[in-house]
Design an enzyme around this catalytic site. Structure first.
Site, short mmCIF file in Angstrom:
data_model
loop_
_atom_site.label_atom_id
_atom_site.label_comp_id
_atom_site.label_asym_id
_atom_site.label_seq_id
_atom_site.Cartn_x
_atom_site.Cartn_y
_atom_site.Cartn_z
N GLY A 89 -7.43 -3.68 2.65
CA GLY A 89 -6.64 -3.84 1.44
C GLY A 89 -6.67 -2.57 0.60
O GLY A 89 -6.75 -1.45 1.12
N SER A 90 -6.63 -2.75 -0.71
CA SER A 90 -6.41 -1.61 -1.62
C SER A 90 -7.53 -0.58 -1.63
O SER A 90 -7.32 0.54 -2.10
CB SER A 90 -6.17 -2.13 -3.04
OG SER A 90 -4.96 -2.85 -3.09
N SER A 91 -8.73 -0.93 -1.17
CA SER A 91 -9.80 0.07 -1.13
C SER A 91 -9.43 1.22 -0.19
O SER A 91 -9.94 2.33 -0.32
CB SER A 91 -11.13 -0.55 -0.70
OG SER A 91 -11.01 -1.19 0.55
#
Length: 567
Positions: A286-288
Site C-alpha cells: 500500500g501507501s508505504s
C-alpha cells in the site's frame, strides 16, 4: 545266524555319521571363516563406547545478556537384555515417568542392547529412578536447552530438537557453530555389563559449541514486544510484526512477531505462532511503498516539491480503471501528495517515469530479492519485470499494489532515506566467539549501492517529517523528538483474485529523530479491526517504541522541534 547289519540300523548309523560330518564342517566354518565376526561380538560385549556430548554454544544479545544456554539433565535408558524382571521394572517406572506399562514392556522386550525410556526427565524423576536400582535401567547425562526469557525474541533465537539440533531461527542458521562435536570414551565392562574403572582404552574429548552474539538489544526487544502486543490485542489483529533497526549499520535491534510462543515449550505451540512473519510473510504494502515513487521522480528531477497536481476530488479514471483516494482532494503540491497519501497524485507523478526506470528504482531499494539477513526462511517477495506489466502496472505499483514485500525489506528501504541514500544489509549476528571470548568470525556492516543522492534523501526526510506533523501519520508524533515516516493501508487479495473490502494490512515505516536518525522502525498489523488504517493502528506503536528507544539511548530531547526548511 545272519551277521548282516539290518537296514534300519545302517540307516541310523548313516544319519549319525552325517550329523557328525555336518557338525565338524560347521565347527571348521566357525573357526576358519567366522573368527573375526565372533571376536567382534565378544569384544562388543566387553568393550563399552560412551558418547561424550559437547556443550552447545550460548546465544547472547549485543550487551552479552544471555538469551539461550544449555544445562545437563538426566535421561532414562534401558539395556533390554539386562532387565531381569520386566513386568516389575515396567510397573515401577510407569508410576514415576507417567508412561504406560504396556509401552515400557514393549521397549524392554526388544532384542537390542540399548533403547531410550524417557529423555530429559525432571530432577525428582531421575532421583526416584536412581533409588530403584533396577538392573538394565540406567541414567545418562544429556544437554538441555534453556531460554531464560521464554517468548522474548523467540522467532530470532529459534529452538532445538530432542537431539540438540537446531530447528528454527539462529539455532538452525548457525547450528554448525553452536552444536560443537561429540567425543567418546572407550572402556571395558565386566560380565554384569558394568563399566570397569581404570580400564579406559581411549578417550577423545568433545569440542564445545561456539557462542553467538546477536545485534538484538534485550531492552529494545522488550519495548518492541510490549507495544506490539498491546496493538495486536487492542485491534484484534490476525498477526503482526515489528522491526527496530539501525539505518547506518543495518543492526536489527529488535524483531518481534505476533502471535508468538514460549521457546521452552515450542512443541505445544501452533505452527502459525512459530512463523517469523517479519521475513516469511509477503504482502502488498500500500501507501508505504510511495517512498519508492517519490524517490524516483525527485532523483530524476521530474517533479518539484511545490509542483501542484489535481487529485480529481478522489476519483480518477486511468486506462479504463478508476483509482480512488481514501478521501477527496483537489489541487495538492507534491509535498502534500505524499503527506496526505494521495493515490491519484502519486500515480500522476509516477507516470512521468518509464516502466524500465521505475523498475530500476524498485530493485535499487532491495525489493524482489532477499535482504540477506542471516535468518532461515526469508522470502523475496514479488517484483515482476516490466515485460510482464500491463498499462496499469506502473501507476498501481507506485501506490503499493501489484507488488509484494516483506517487513524486513521495508526496514531496508526506509533506511535508504534515513542514512543519506545507501542500501544497507540487515545484520542479525555481530560475532561468533569461543568460550574464552575470542572472536572466531565477526560480521561487518555491509553498505551496498548508492540508491539516491544525499540531497534527495534530505528532501525526502523533510517530506516524511511532514507526514508525521500534518499528514496521515500524526499519531506517530513523538513527545520531545521529531519523527518522519509513511503510513500504509493495503487491501488483501481474496481467493477469487479481487481486493477485499474487509481485510487489510496496516503499516507504518519511519525513523527518529527526523534530522539525525538513530533508529528506523517498521510496524505491520495483519487484519486489524474494527480500525485498519496504518495511521490509526500502526503509527501509535511507532511513537511509543521510538520514544522509549531514544530515551534509552539518552538522546537529548529536541525541545521545540526544529523544522526542515521547505523547498
Amino acid at each position: 545266524m545272519d551277521n548282516r547289519i539290518p537296514p534300519k540300523v545302517r540307516l541310523i548309523f548313516c544319519f549319525i555319521f552325517l550329523s557328525f560330518a555336518l557338525l565338524i564342517f560347521r565347527l571348521s566354518l566357525v573357526q576358519l571363516c567366522s573368527q573375526d565376526t565372533l571376536s567382534k561380538i565378544a569384544l562388543d560385549q566387553h568393550n563399552l563406547i560412551i558418547k561424550l556430548l559437547p556443550k552447545r554454544g550460548t546465544i547472547y544479545d549485543r550487551n552479552f545478556k544471555t538469551l539461550a544456554f544449555s544445562i545437563t539433565v538426566d535421561s532414562v535408558v534401558c539395556e533390554p537384555r539386562r532387565v531381569k524382571d520386566r513386568a516389575k521394572a515396567a510397573r515401577a517406572l510407569s508410576s514415576i515417568l507417567g508412561i504406560s506399562q504396556n509401552s515400557l514392556l514393549e521397549k524392554m522386550s526388544q532384542d537390542r542392547g540399548f533403547c531410550w525410556i524417557k529423555r530429559k526427565v525432571l530432577p525428582e524423576e531421575a532421583a526416584q529412578v536412581r533409588r530403584l536400582k533396577l538392573p538394565g535401567i540406567d541414567l545418562i547425562k544429556e544437554p538441555e536447552r534453556v531460554y531464560p526469557n521464554e517468548e522474548l525474541a523467540s522467532h530470532v533465537i529459534g529452538f532445538v530438537g530432542i537431539d540438540n539440533n537446531g530447528l528454527e531461527g539462529i539455532e538452525l542458521g548457525f547450528d554448525r557453530f553452536l552444536k560443537g562435536s561429540e567425543g567418546f570414551r572407550w572402556t571395558v565392562r565386566d560380565s554384569r555389563q558394568h563399566e570397569v574403572p581404570g580400564y579406559e582404552i581411549k578417550e577423545v574429548l568433545p569440542n564445545d559449541g561456539l557462542d553467538i552474539v546477536l545485534t538484538i538489544d534485550e531492552i529494545i526487544q522488550n519495548i518492541a514486544e510490549r507495544e506490539l502486543e498491546k496493538a495486536y490485542k487492542r485491534f484484534n489483529a490476525k498477526g503482526g510484526c515489528i522491526i527496530v533497526m539501525d539505518p547506518f549499520t543495518g543492526d536489527v535491534l529488535a524483531l518481534a512477531n505476533r502471535p508468538t510462543f514460549d521457546l521452552n515449550s515450542y512443541k505445544f505451540a501452533p505452527l502459525d505462532a512459530k512463523r517469523n512473519r517479519a521475513i516469511c510473510d509477503f504482502f502488498e504494502p500500500g501507501s508505504s511503498f510511495k517512498i519508492v515513487a517519490a524517490s524516483a521522480v525527485l532523483e530524476e528531477k521530474l517533479v518539484k516539491l511545490n509542483e501542484r497536481f489535481f487529485c480529481e476530488q478522489g476519483a480518477y479514471k486511468w486506462h479504463g480503471h478508476i483509482y480512488h483516494d481514501h478521501r477527496p482532494h483537489g489541487w495538492l503540491t507534491f509535498r502534500e501528495v505524499i503527506e496526505l497519501s494521495s493515490n491519484i497524485g502519486t500515480m500522476k507523478a509516477a507516470s512521468r517515469l518509464s516502466n524500465e526506470l521505475f523498475y530500476q528504482y524498485v530493485k535499487r531499494f532491495g525489493f524482489g530479492r532477499p535482504t540477506g539477513i542471516k535468518l532461515p526462511g526469508e522470502v523475496s517477495g514479488v517484483a515482476r519485470p516490466p515485460r510482464q506489466w500491463s498499462k496499469l502496472s506502473l501507476t498501481s505499483q507506485a501506490m503499493g499494489q501489484e507488488i509484494t514485500v516483506t517487513a524486513i525489506q521495508l526496514a531496508q528501504a526506509i533506511s535508504v532515506i534515513a542514512n543519506d541514500g545507501y542500501l544497507v544489509t540487515p545484520r542479525i549476528v555481530l560475532a561468533i566467539q569461543d568460550r574464552q571470548g575470542n572472536t572466531v568470525e565477526d560480521f561487518k556492516p555491509q553498505l551496498q549501492d548508492k540508491v539516491i543522492s544525499e540531497e534527495t534523501a534530505k528532501v525526502l526526510r523533510s517530506v516524511l517529517k511532514g507526514v508525521v506533523e500534518q499528514g496521515t501519520g500524526t499519531s506517530a508524533d513523538i513527545k520531545d523528538y521529531s519523527a518522519a515516516g509513511k503510513t500504509g493501508t493495503a487491501q488483501k487479495i481474496e481467493p477469487n483474485g479481487t481486493y477485499s473490502h474487509r481485510k487489510f494490512f496496516a503499516s507504518f515505516i519511519g525513523f527518529a529523530p527526523a534530522e539525525n536518525p538513530r533508529v528506523v522502525i517498521v510496524v505491520v498489523l495483519d487484519e486489524p479491526r474494527p480500525f485498519y488504517y496504518g495511521g490509526t493502528v500502526a503509527a501509535p506503536v511507532f511513537r511509543e517504541v521510538a520514544g522509549e528507544v531514544l530515551r534509552y539511548y539518552r538522546v537529548e530531547p529536541e525541545g521545540q522541534k526544529a523544522l526542515f526548511a521547505r523547498k
